[in-house]
Design a protein around this motif. Structure first.
Motif, PDB file in Angstrom:
ATOM      1  N   PRO A 144      -6.627  -3.335  12.817  1.00  0.00           N
ATOM      2  CA  PRO A 144      -6.056  -1.926  12.845  1.00  0.00           C
ATOM      3  C   PRO A 144      -7.247  -1.281  13.630  1.00  0.00           C
ATOM      4  O   PRO A 144      -6.765  -0.735  14.228  1.00  0.00           O
ATOM      5  CB  PRO A 144      -6.936  -1.561  11.297  1.00  0.00           C
ATOM      6  CG  PRO A 144      -5.900  -2.703  10.858  1.00  0.00           C
ATOM      7  CD  PRO A 144      -6.948  -3.844  11.729  1.00  0.00           C
ATOM      8  N   ARG A 175       3.394  -4.892   6.157  1.00  0.00           N
ATOM      9  CA  ARG A 175       2.231  -4.827   6.261  1.00  0.00           C
ATOM     10  C   ARG A 175       1.527  -3.556   7.563  1.00  0.00           C
ATOM     11  O   ARG A 175       0.817  -2.725   7.278  1.00  0.00           O
ATOM     12  CB  ARG A 175       0.876  -6.258   6.761  1.00  0.00           C
ATOM     13  CG  ARG A 175      -0.378  -5.468   7.071  1.00  0.00           C
ATOM     14  CD  ARG A 175      -1.244  -6.792   7.100  1.00  0.00           C
ATOM     15  NE  ARG A 175      -2.321  -6.452   7.661  1.00  0.00           N
ATOM     16  CZ  ARG A 175      -3.326  -6.659   8.668  1.00  0.00           C
ATOM     17  NH1 ARG A 175      -2.757  -8.005   9.056  1.00  0.00           N
ATOM     18  NH2 ARG A 175      -4.295  -6.754   8.887  1.00  0.00           N
ATOM     19  N   LEU A 179      -0.173  -0.141   7.240  1.00  0.00           N
ATOM     20  CA  LEU A 179      -1.061   0.581   8.319  1.00  0.00           C
ATOM     21  C   LEU A 179      -1.092   2.036   8.508  1.00  0.00           C
ATOM     22  O   LEU A 179      -1.877   2.954   8.649  1.00  0.00           O
ATOM     23  CB  LEU A 179      -1.186  -0.544   9.140  1.00  0.00           C
ATOM     24  CG  LEU A 179      -2.001  -1.873   8.829  1.00  0.00           C
ATOM     25  CD1 LEU A 179      -1.839  -2.018  10.622  1.00  0.00           C
ATOM     26  CD2 LEU A 179      -3.471  -1.020   8.516  1.00  0.00           C
ATOM     27  N   ALA A 182      -1.905   4.629   5.502  1.00  0.00           N
ATOM     28  CA  ALA A 182      -2.866   5.028   5.814  1.00  0.00           C
ATOM     29  C   ALA A 182      -3.816   6.077   7.115  1.00  0.00           C
ATOM     30  O   ALA A 182      -4.227   6.776   6.859  1.00  0.00           O
ATOM     31  CB  ALA A 182      -3.942   3.786   5.541  1.00  0.00           C
ATOM     32  N   GLU A 190      -7.342   7.717   1.229  1.00  0.00           N
ATOM     33  CA  GLU A 190      -6.980   5.946   1.016  1.00  0.00           C
ATOM     34  C   GLU A 190      -9.033   6.055   1.245  1.00  0.00           C
ATOM     35  O   GLU A 190      -8.689   4.332   0.857  1.00  0.00           O
ATOM     36  CB  GLU A 190      -5.907   5.488   2.524  1.00  0.00           C
ATOM     37  CG  GLU A 190      -6.213   3.601   2.194  1.00  0.00           C
ATOM     38  CD  GLU A 190      -5.716   3.426   1.097  1.00  0.00           C
ATOM     39  OE1 GLU A 190      -5.063   2.327   0.837  1.00  0.00           O
ATOM     40  OE2 GLU A 190      -4.377   4.084  -0.004  1.00  0.00           O
ATOM     41  N   ALA A 191      -9.399   5.698   1.936  1.00  0.00           N
ATOM     42  CA  ALA A 191     -10.775   4.898   2.394  1.00  0.00           C
ATOM     43  C   ALA A 191     -11.059   5.271   1.577  1.00  0.00           C
ATOM     44  O   ALA A 191     -11.752   4.739   0.759  1.00  0.00           O
ATOM     45  CB  ALA A 191     -11.320   5.741   3.475  1.00  0.00           C
ATOM     46  N   LEU A 194     -10.101   2.830  -1.368  1.00  0.00           N
ATOM     47  CA  LEU A 194     -10.572   1.275  -0.799  1.00  0.00           C
ATOM     48  C   LEU A 194     -12.313   1.407  -1.398  1.00  0.00           C
ATOM     49  O   LEU A 194     -12.776   0.114  -1.524  1.00  0.00           O
ATOM     50  CB  LEU A 194     -10.428   1.462   0.408  1.00  0.00           C
ATOM     51  CG  LEU A 194     -10.858  -0.165   1.153  1.00  0.00           C
ATOM     52  CD1 LEU A 194     -10.004  -0.614  -0.391  1.00  0.00           C
ATOM     53  CD2 LEU A 194     -10.193  -0.115   2.447  1.00  0.00           C
ATOM     54  N   TRP A 265     -12.634   4.145   7.401  1.00  0.00           N
ATOM     55  CA  TRP A 265     -11.622   3.726   6.879  1.00  0.00           C
ATOM     56  C   TRP A 265     -10.844   2.154   7.059  1.00  0.00           C
ATOM     57  O   TRP A 265     -11.039   0.970   7.016  1.00  0.00           O
ATOM     58  CB  TRP A 265     -10.651   3.843   6.899  1.00  0.00           C
ATOM     59  CG  TRP A 265      -9.432   3.028   6.157  1.00  0.00           C
ATOM     60  CD1 TRP A 265      -8.826   3.709   5.127  1.00  0.00           C
ATOM     61  CD2 TRP A 265      -8.138   2.298   7.158  1.00  0.00           C
ATOM     62  NE1 TRP A 265      -7.138   2.948   4.473  1.00  0.00           N
ATOM     63  CE2 TRP A 265      -7.128   1.736   5.914  1.00  0.00           C
ATOM     64  CE3 TRP A 265      -8.038   1.898   7.834  1.00  0.00           C
ATOM     65  CZ2 TRP A 265      -6.893   0.883   6.140  1.00  0.00           C
ATOM     66  CZ3 TRP A 265      -7.611   0.695   8.099  1.00  0.00           C
ATOM     67  CH2 TRP A 265      -6.530   0.809   7.004  1.00  0.00           C
ATOM     68  N   VAL A 269     -11.716  -1.321   5.897  1.00  0.00           N
ATOM     69  CA  VAL A 269     -11.131  -2.997   6.025  1.00  0.00           C
ATOM     70  C   VAL A 269     -11.030  -3.952   7.017  1.00  0.00           C
ATOM     71  O   VAL A 269     -10.980  -5.276   6.457  1.00  0.00           O
ATOM     72  CB  VAL A 269      -9.255  -2.241   6.474  1.00  0.00           C
ATOM     73  CG1 VAL A 269      -8.577  -3.279   7.159  1.00  0.00           C
ATOM     74  CG2 VAL A 269      -8.767  -1.255   6.112  1.00  0.00           C
ATOM     75  N   GLU A 270     -12.226  -3.790   8.024  1.00  0.00           N
ATOM     76  CA  GLU A 270     -12.319  -4.936   8.751  1.00  0.00           C
ATOM     77  C   GLU A 270     -13.748  -5.287   8.081  1.00  0.00           C
ATOM     78  O   GLU A 270     -14.157  -6.742   8.734  1.00  0.00           O
ATOM     79  CB  GLU A 270     -12.753  -4.408  10.242  1.00  0.00           C
ATOM     80  CG  GLU A 270     -10.800  -3.574  10.323  1.00  0.00           C
ATOM     81  CD  GLU A 270     -10.652  -4.852  11.069  1.00  0.00           C
ATOM     82  OE1 GLU A 270     -10.517  -5.126  12.337  1.00  0.00           O
ATOM     83  OE2 GLU A 270      -9.542  -5.569  10.631  1.00  0.00           O
ATOM     84  N   PRO A 272     -15.688  -4.923   5.417  1.00  0.00           N
ATOM     85  CA  PRO A 272     -15.985  -4.772   4.172  1.00  0.00           C
ATOM     86  C   PRO A 272     -17.618  -5.561   3.454  1.00  0.00           C
ATOM     87  O   PRO A 272     -18.060  -4.991   2.461  1.00  0.00           O
ATOM     88  CB  PRO A 272     -15.321  -4.954   3.377  1.00  0.00           C
ATOM     89  CG  PRO A 272     -14.000  -5.997   4.280  1.00  0.00           C
ATOM     90  CD  PRO A 272     -14.398  -5.622   5.387  1.00  0.00           C
TER      91      PRO A 272
END
Length: 284
Positions: A144, A175, A179, A182, A190-191, A194, A265, A269-270, A272
């Motif tokens: 992302p 996928r 992206l 998002a 969305e963030a 998550l 975000w 995603v990258e 966590p």
């Protein structure tokens, strides 16, 4: 003329170009036999009096599949200047009906690209910038962050959507759609979703979503520890006014005695595990 080709093509030359320069097949074969030229693939040569750079490696890999081949994925992303490091494996897209065998050091994709999806850059055919971003963002090593940087510096979201929709069904298409969704106007919500999902999966308790503090609602709060968490969409959605409002809001919450953590975000995603570790440290 031969030197002009070599200077502009990273030392890589095709047989057709050599013949155009006045060399015969025998002359080419002699140069290969003497070790002055290296045969990279049938009809593609590297003049071995200079370093074999990443550009030469990618160019020779693509040209080895013929005139209709195009660099794609991370190879195209590097060629467009979207990434710092060239991939070890060169992805090449060829027409669906091309009867070609994969060569070492390459990954072959078979599909028919429209004229809008192929450009020539530095005499090499590569996928067009928008399609390159959409595809490279879902490759391992792209991610992302690549799409985020491209949206901040090079192109807009509608252009990415158009490239995606022209090429539905390709490798990584589902996928890429996620992206793009998002990255759309709902990036912040969305963030938030998550973050809640990560907290639940990690078994972290004691938090409340959309918690009121000083006239504001923070995305997630730990009232007992007085830790407030704010999440943002992707950076390209924030203009100067939004940035100022967010900082004023954060300062007012902090002045009420709350510790404020901010995540994007992309963080969720990258990275966590890092996000969860920082939250756990704060609420302790």
């Amino acid at each position: 003329m031969l030197n002009d080709f070599l200077r502009g093509q990273d030392g890589v030359l095709t047989l057709a170009q050599a013949l155009r320069c006045g060399l015969s097949q025998d002359a080419v074969d002699r140069r290969v036999s003497s070790g002055h030229w290296r045969r990279c693939s049938p009809g593609v040569y590297f003049v071995d009096d200079r370093p074999f750079t990443d550009a030469a490696r990618i160019r020779s890999a693509v040209w080895g599949y013929g005139k209709q081949a195009a660099a794609s994925g991370l190879a195209a992303a590097w060629w467009h200047g979207l990434t710092r490091y060239a991939p070890d494996i060169v992805e090449v897209t060829v027409p669906r009906d091309a009867r070609l065998l994969r060569r070492p050091g390459t990954r072959l994709r078979r599909r028919d690209l429209t004229p809008a999806d192929v450009v020539e850059r530095n005499t090499l055919q590569v996928t067009e910038l928008a399609l390159t971003v959409v595809e490279a963002a879902v490759r391992r090593g792209g991610g992302p962050a690549l799409m985020d940087r491209a949206l901040q510096r090079h192109l807009d979201l509608p252009r990415l959507w158009r490239a995606h929709l022209r090429n539905k069904g390709r490798h990584g298409s589902p996928r890429a759609r996620l992206l793009l969704q998002a990255a759309d106007d709902g990036a912040r919500s969305e963030a938030e979703r998550l973050l809640v999902k990560l907290l639940r999966a990690a078994g972290i308790t004691g938090w409340k979503a959309n918690y009121p503090i000083g006239g504001y609602k923070v995305d997630v709060a730990f009232p007992k520890a007085k830790v407030a968490i704010e999440v943002d969409g992707w950076a390209f959605h924030s203009d100067q006014q939004d940035f100022q409002i967010d900082r004023e809001r954060q300062n007012k919450i902090a002045l009420l005695g709350w510790q404020v953590l901010r995540f994007t975000w992309l963080d969720l995603v990258e990275h966590p595990s890092r996000v969860l570790a920082e939250i756990a440290a704060a609420i302790r």
